[in-house]
Design an enzyme around this catalytic site. Structure first.
Site, PDB file in Angstrom:
ATOM      1  N   HIS A 176     -37.906  39.830  31.143  1.00  0.00           N
ATOM      2  CA  HIS A 176     -38.153  39.979  29.703  1.00  0.00           C
ATOM      3  C   HIS A 176     -39.187  41.071  29.447  1.00  0.00           C
ATOM      4  O   HIS A 176     -39.027  41.899  28.557  1.00  0.00           O
ATOM      5  CB  HIS A 176     -38.681  38.673  29.093  1.00  0.00           C
ATOM      6  CG  HIS A 176     -37.720  37.545  29.078  1.00  0.00           C
ATOM      7  ND1 HIS A 176     -38.045  36.300  29.575  1.00  0.00           N
ATOM      8  CD2 HIS A 176     -36.449  37.442  28.614  1.00  0.00           C
ATOM      9  CE1 HIS A 176     -37.017  35.485  29.414  1.00  0.00           C
ATOM     10  NE2 HIS A 176     -36.030  36.153  28.837  1.00  0.00           N
ATOM     11  N   LYS A 187     -31.925  23.613  22.957  1.00  0.00           N
ATOM     12  CA  LYS A 187     -31.933  23.958  24.387  1.00  0.00           C
ATOM     13  C   LYS A 187     -32.903  23.085  25.175  1.00  0.00           C
ATOM     14  O   LYS A 187     -32.983  23.208  26.382  1.00  0.00           O
ATOM     15  CB  LYS A 187     -32.322  25.433  24.584  1.00  0.00           C
ATOM     16  CG  LYS A 187     -31.201  26.409  24.357  1.00  0.00           C
ATOM     17  CD  LYS A 187     -31.631  27.786  24.826  1.00  0.00           C
ATOM     18  CE  LYS A 187     -30.481  28.760  24.840  1.00  0.00           C
ATOM     19  NZ  LYS A 187     -30.893  30.077  25.364  1.00  0.00           N
ATOM     20  N   ARG A 231     -27.971  41.305  32.147  1.00  0.00           N
ATOM     21  CA  ARG A 231     -28.225  41.220  33.580  1.00  0.00           C
ATOM     22  C   ARG A 231     -26.964  41.502  34.380  1.00  0.00           C
ATOM     23  O   ARG A 231     -27.006  42.117  35.422  1.00  0.00           O
ATOM     24  CB  ARG A 231     -28.737  39.832  33.954  1.00  0.00           C
ATOM     25  CG  ARG A 231     -30.121  39.543  33.445  1.00  0.00           C
ATOM     26  CD  ARG A 231     -30.492  38.139  33.780  1.00  0.00           C
ATOM     27  NE  ARG A 231     -29.540  37.247  33.135  1.00  0.00           N
ATOM     28  CZ  ARG A 231     -29.833  36.090  32.570  1.00  0.00           C
ATOM     29  NH1 ARG A 231     -31.054  35.639  32.610  1.00  0.00           N
ATOM     30  NH2 ARG A 231     -28.924  35.359  31.988  1.00  0.00           N
ATOM     31  N   SER A 246     -34.858  32.534  33.011  1.00  0.00           N
ATOM     32  CA  SER A 246     -35.838  31.466  32.771  1.00  0.00           C
ATOM     33  C   SER A 246     -35.368  30.158  33.390  1.00  0.00           C
ATOM     34  O   SER A 246     -36.170  29.403  33.953  1.00  0.00           O
ATOM     35  CB  SER A 246     -36.054  31.278  31.268  1.00  0.00           C
ATOM     36  OG  SER A 246     -36.655  32.414  30.715  1.00  0.00           O
TER      37      SER A 246
END
Length: 182
Positions: free
Chosen positions: A20, A44, A97, A135
């Site tokens: 990030h 989430k 990514r 993460s």
């Protein structure tokens, strides 16, 4: 006089990773003002509260090279496009990514363009050394006692370690059962 270029880089940042930070630093070269939008996103089931995540992002961003731009961190809990308009942003910045990210992000960019064609979406490819960091993986590795110091700042690593110790002390083993497949 040219108009200020404002970008929004949204995410849950639970926690913020070196990947990030790489995107934030690179995006800051492209805009005059970058707003890092920390999504509340309770759906989430974040490990850290919104306030904790905002504070972690602020602390990590404070040490970045600014490239002449202003970087702000703000929480948001509305539609991303509404947040972007509220911030007067002309661009939403997203990190990619792998190919697997592209399909989801491509659909999201299409929906956002339908909602407001005046706000562009810009994709930045993750740097080679950060392509595998997420993460979710950082939390899983840390929760299981692995070394996360290559993936997050020392401050974030400390906060993760403390949070996992709290979980273990409270007997909260339900989070440990999560697998990398989730």
């Amino acid at each position: 006089m040219s108009k200020e270029r404002i970008g929004v880089y949204p995410g849950t940042f639970d926690p913020i990773t070196n990947g990030h930070l790489d995107i934030i630093q690179r995006a800051s070269r492209l805009v005059d003002r970058l707003i890092v939008g920390v999504a509340r996103n309770a759906g989430k089931g974040p490990l850290f509260s919104t306030d904790e995540r905002v504070r972690m992002v602020e602390e990590d961003v404070a040490v970045l090279e600014r490239n002449g731009s202003v970087i702000e961190v703000r929480p948001f809990d509305n539609l991303l496009m509404h947040f972007a308009v509220e911030m007067q942003a002309g661009v939403i910045i997203r990190g990619l990514r792998a190919v697997s990210d592209f399909e989801y992000e491509f659909q999201m960019a299409g929906m956002n363009a339908r909602l407001n064609p005046k706000v562009e979406t810009m994709f930045l490819m993750a740097s080679e050394k950060h392509q595998f960091i997420s993460s979710r993986f950082v939390k899983e590795i840390g929760r299981l006692g692995g070394d996360i110091t290559h993936f997050v700042s020392p401050r974030v690593a400390k906060q993760l370690t403390e949070r996992f110790a709290q979980e273990a002390g409270n007997g909260d083993h339900s989070k440990r059962v999560q697998t990398l497949k989730e």
